[in-house]
Write a protein that holds these residues in place. Structure first.
Motif, PDB file in Angstrom:
ATOM      1  N   SER A  48       0.850  -1.195   0.000  1.00  0.00           N
ATOM      2  CA  SER A  48       0.000   0.000   0.000  1.00  0.00           C
ATOM      3  C   SER A  48       0.880   1.237   0.000  1.00  0.00           C
ATOM      4  CB  SER A  48      -0.889   0.031   1.240  1.00  0.00           C
ATOM      5  OG  SER A  48      -1.721  -1.100   1.284  1.00  0.00           O
ATOM      6  N   GLY A  53      -2.373   7.509  -6.713  1.00  0.00           N
ATOM      7  CA  GLY A  53      -3.559   6.711  -7.003  1.00  0.00           C
ATOM      8  C   GLY A  53      -3.774   6.529  -8.495  1.00  0.00           C
ATOM      9  N   LEU A  59      -8.352   1.002 -13.763  1.00  0.00           N
ATOM     10  CA  LEU A  59      -8.081  -0.151 -12.902  1.00  0.00           C
ATOM     11  C   LEU A  59      -8.192  -1.481 -13.633  1.00  0.00           C
ATOM     12  CD1 LEU A  59      -9.834   0.976  -9.612  1.00  0.00           C
ATOM     13  CD2 LEU A  59      -7.373   0.917 -10.101  1.00  0.00           C
ATOM     14  N   VAL A  99      -5.963  -4.730  -7.368  1.00  0.00           N
ATOM     15  CA  VAL A  99      -5.620  -3.389  -6.903  1.00  0.00           C
ATOM     16  C   VAL A  99      -6.873  -2.688  -6.410  1.00  0.00           C
ATOM     17  CG1 VAL A  99      -5.840  -2.372  -9.220  1.00  0.00           C
ATOM     18  CG2 VAL A  99      -4.457  -1.209  -7.483  1.00  0.00           C
ATOM     19  N   ASP A 100      -6.699  -1.903  -5.372  1.00  0.00           N
ATOM     20  CA  ASP A 100      -7.702  -0.965  -4.880  1.00  0.00           C
ATOM     21  C   ASP A 100      -7.005   0.385  -4.868  1.00  0.00           C
ATOM     22  OD1 ASP A 100      -9.763  -2.931  -4.170  1.00  0.00           O
ATOM     23  OD2 ASP A 100      -8.343  -3.549  -2.623  1.00  0.00           O
ATOM     24  N   SER A 101      -7.663   1.403  -5.395  1.00  0.00           N
ATOM     25  CA  SER A 101      -6.988   2.687  -5.490  1.00  0.00           C
ATOM     26  C   SER A 101      -7.981   3.834  -5.424  1.00  0.00           C
ATOM     27  CB  SER A 101      -6.209   2.767  -6.807  1.00  0.00           C
ATOM     28  OG  SER A 101      -5.417   3.927  -6.850  1.00  0.00           O
ATOM     29  N   SER A 107      -2.770   3.693  -3.420  1.00  0.00           N
ATOM     30  CA  SER A 107      -3.168   2.406  -3.982  1.00  0.00           C
ATOM     31  C   SER A 107      -2.701   1.268  -3.105  1.00  0.00           C
ATOM     32  CB  SER A 107      -2.555   2.217  -5.374  1.00  0.00           C
ATOM     33  OG  SER A 107      -2.948   3.245  -6.241  1.00  0.00           O
ATOM     34  N   THR A 108      -3.437   0.160  -3.166  1.00  0.00           N
ATOM     35  CA  THR A 108      -3.006  -1.086  -2.548  1.00  0.00           C
ATOM     36  C   THR A 108      -3.029  -2.156  -3.627  1.00  0.00           C
ATOM     37  OG1 THR A 108      -3.859  -0.509  -0.362  1.00  0.00           O
ATOM     38  CG2 THR A 108      -3.493  -2.856  -0.806  1.00  0.00           C
TER      39      THR A 108
END
Length: 117
Positions: A48, A53, A59, A99-101, A107-108
């Motif tokens: 993370s 981002g 994504l 990914v999560d952002s 972002s992770t």
């Protein structure tokens, strides 16, 4: 899991995090136990950052070959292969990547791999 390939994926994710995280902001690594969809045991790694981002519309394609986020214009450089390679390696080890952002927040990036009992 293959220790060398796991290390390669972690290095790819850390490299990207360091490119997109401003000086003074944090990068965090996490390792946890994972239950994979097939019920077998595995591990989950995540990196993370508190960087720029990724826009929501990017994504879905950020793991494709030669694709870079529009945020790359910050001068971070790269070929657009690291995430595609990471996705392939995770898949070969029975896992997946994601990914999560949130733009402007960070972002992770995460990946899972299956481990032998």
């Amino acid at each position: 899991g293959d220790a060398a390939r796991i290390g390669q994926v972690v290095r790819n994710l850390l490299s990207d995090a360091s490119k997109f995280t401003p000086e003074g902001k944090g990068i965090h690594i996490r390792l946890t136990h994972a239950s994979l969809p097939d019920g077998l045991a595995g591990v989950a790694f995540s990196v993370s950052d508190e960087g720029v981002g990724i826009p929501p519309g990017e994504l879905d394609v950020v793991f494709d070959k030669f694709v870079q986020s529009s945020r790359t214009r910050t001068g971070a450089g790269g070929t657009g292969l690291g995430l595609a390679i990471s996705r392939r390696l995770a898949s070969l080890m029975g896992g997946e990547v994601g990914v999560d952002s949130t733009p402007g927040v960070g972002s992770t990036f995460w990946f899972t791999v299956r481990l032998q009992p």
